[in-house]
Write a protein that holds these residues in place. Structure first.
Motif, PDB file in Angstrom:
ATOM      1  N   MET A   1       0.849  -1.178   0.000  1.00  0.00           N
ATOM      2  CA  MET A   1       0.000   0.000   0.000  1.00  0.00           C
ATOM      3  C   MET A   1       0.890   1.234   0.000  1.00  0.00           C
ATOM      4  O   MET A   1       1.834   1.330   0.761  1.00  0.00           O
ATOM      5  N   SER A   2       0.571   2.145  -0.856  1.00  0.00           N
ATOM      6  CA  SER A   2       1.327   3.395  -0.857  1.00  0.00           C
ATOM      7  C   SER A   2       0.369   4.536  -0.530  1.00  0.00           C
ATOM      8  O   SER A   2      -0.644   4.721  -1.178  1.00  0.00           O
ATOM      9  N   ALA A   3       0.701   5.228   0.520  1.00  0.00           N
ATOM     10  CA  ALA A   3      -0.106   6.371   0.936  1.00  0.00           C
ATOM     11  C   ALA A   3       0.833   7.418   1.507  1.00  0.00           C
ATOM     12  O   ALA A   3       1.807   7.087   2.184  1.00  0.00           O
ATOM     13  N   ASP A   4       0.542   8.659   1.221  1.00  0.00           N
ATOM     14  CA  ASP A   4       1.346   9.759   1.752  1.00  0.00           C
ATOM     15  C   ASP A   4       0.852  10.068   3.159  1.00  0.00           C
ATOM     16  O   ASP A   4      -0.267  10.547   3.337  1.00  0.00           O
ATOM     17  N   LEU A   5       1.679   9.771   4.111  1.00  0.00           N
ATOM     18  CA  LEU A   5       1.297   9.991   5.510  1.00  0.00           C
ATOM     19  C   LEU A   5       1.941  11.249   6.092  1.00  0.00           C
ATOM     20  O   LEU A   5       2.010  11.423   7.299  1.00  0.00           O
ATOM     21  N   SER A   6       2.383  12.146   5.229  1.00  0.00           N
ATOM     22  CA  SER A   6       3.074  13.340   5.714  1.00  0.00           C
ATOM     23  C   SER A   6       2.121  14.466   6.119  1.00  0.00           C
ATOM     24  O   SER A   6       2.554  15.419   6.773  1.00  0.00           O
ATOM     25  N   ALA A   7       0.862  14.372   5.761  1.00  0.00           N
ATOM     26  CA  ALA A   7      -0.071  15.467   6.061  1.00  0.00           C
ATOM     27  C   ALA A   7      -0.167  15.779   7.557  1.00  0.00           C
ATOM     28  O   ALA A   7      -0.117  16.956   7.938  1.00  0.00           O
ATOM     29  N   PRO A   8      -0.298  14.776   8.445  1.00  0.00           N
ATOM     30  CA  PRO A   8      -0.357  15.132   9.876  1.00  0.00           C
ATOM     31  C   PRO A   8       0.914  15.811  10.374  1.00  0.00           C
ATOM     32  O   PRO A   8       0.851  16.723  11.189  1.00  0.00           O
ATOM     33  N   THR A   9       2.065  15.376   9.857  1.00  0.00           N
ATOM     34  CA  THR A   9       3.324  15.988  10.283  1.00  0.00           C
ATOM     35  C   THR A   9       3.406  17.429   9.807  1.00  0.00           C
ATOM     36  O   THR A   9       3.806  18.323  10.557  1.00  0.00           O
ATOM     37  N   SER A  10       3.008  17.668   8.559  1.00  0.00           N
ATOM     38  CA  SER A  10       3.015  19.036   8.033  1.00  0.00           C
ATOM     39  C   SER A  10       2.066  19.927   8.825  1.00  0.00           C
ATOM     40  O   SER A  10       2.398  21.074   9.148  1.00  0.00           O
ATOM     41  N   ALA A  11       0.902  19.397   9.125  1.00  0.00           N
ATOM     42  CA  ALA A  11      -0.068  20.172   9.908  1.00  0.00           C
ATOM     43  C   ALA A  11       0.475  20.450  11.310  1.00  0.00           C
ATOM     44  O   ALA A  11       0.295  21.551  11.848  1.00  0.00           O
ATOM     45  N   ALA A  12       1.147  19.467  11.910  1.00  0.00           N
ATOM     46  CA  ALA A  12       1.718  19.660  13.250  1.00  0.00           C
ATOM     47  C   ALA A  12       2.760  20.783  13.229  1.00  0.00           C
ATOM     48  O   ALA A  12       2.805  21.604  14.148  1.00  0.00           O
ATOM     49  N   GLU A  13       3.567  20.824  12.178  1.00  0.00           N
ATOM     50  CA  GLU A  13       4.562  21.892  12.073  1.00  0.00           C
ATOM     51  C   GLU A  13       3.892  23.259  11.969  1.00  0.00           C
ATOM     52  O   GLU A  13       4.361  24.239  12.566  1.00  0.00           O
ATOM     53  N   ARG A  14       2.788  23.325  11.237  1.00  0.00           N
ATOM     54  CA  ARG A  14       2.079  24.606  11.124  1.00  0.00           C
ATOM     55  C   ARG A  14       1.458  25.008  12.465  1.00  0.00           C
ATOM     56  O   ARG A  14       1.428  26.194  12.812  1.00  0.00           O
ATOM     57  N   TRP A  15       0.946  24.036  13.219  1.00  0.00           N
ATOM     58  CA  TRP A  15       0.390  24.348  14.532  1.00  0.00           C
ATOM     59  C   TRP A  15       1.484  24.814  15.493  1.00  0.00           C
ATOM     60  O   TRP A  15       1.255  25.712  16.311  1.00  0.00           O
TER      61      TRP A  15
END
Length: 117
Positions: A1-15
Motif C-alpha cells: 500500500m502506498s499512501a502519503d502519511l506526511s499530512a499530519p506531520t506538516s499540519a503539526a509543524e504549522r500548529w
C-alpha cells in the motif's frame, strides 16, 4: 500500500508555528496593552477595571499557545500510529488469505467456500 502519511506531520509543524505566533502576540500585548495598566501612568478605578479585562486577554494568548502545541502533539501521535498501522498491513493481508485480493470467503456461509460455491 502506498499512501502519503506526511499530512499530519506538516499540519503539526504549522500548529507549532501558530504557537510561536501566539507567543509573539502575547509579548506585544503584554508590552503595549497590558503593561500600561501596571505602570504608574494610569491609576484609579478605570486602570483597575482595564487591568482585569486585559489580564483575561493575556491569559487567552497563553492558553492559545498551549492548545496549538497540544494539537501539534496529537497530530504527531496520529502520524506515528498511521505509520505503525501501515507497517502492519502486509502481515494482516497475508494472514487474511494470502493477500491475493480474491473473493475467497466473501459472502460465504459457514461450511461454504466463497461466492458461487
Amino acid at each position: 500500500m502506498s499512501a502519503d502519511l506526511s499530512a499530519p506531520t506538516s499540519a503539526a509543524e504549522r500548529w507549532e508555528g501558530m504557537a510561536g505566533e501566539f507567543a509573539q502576540q502575547e509579548r506585544a500585548y503584554r508590552r503595549d496593552v497590558y503593561g500600561i495598566t501596571v505602570g504608574p501612568a494610569w491609576t484609579g478605578m478605570s486602570a483597575e477595571a482595564a487591568h482585569g479585562r486585559f489580564d483575561v486577554t493575556l491569559k487567552e494568548f497563553q492558553y492559545a499557545q498551549t492548545e496549538a502545541k497540544a494539537i501539534a502533539s496529537l497530530l504527531r501521535d496520529a502520524h506515528a500510529q498511521f505509520v505503525e498501522l501501515k507497517g502492519r498491513l502486509p502481515a494482516a493481508g497475508g494472514a487474511a488469505g494470502g493477500g491475493g485480493g480474491g473473493d475467497a470467503g466473501l459472502g460465504a456461509r459457514p461450511g461454504q467456500r466463497g461466492r458461487g460455491a
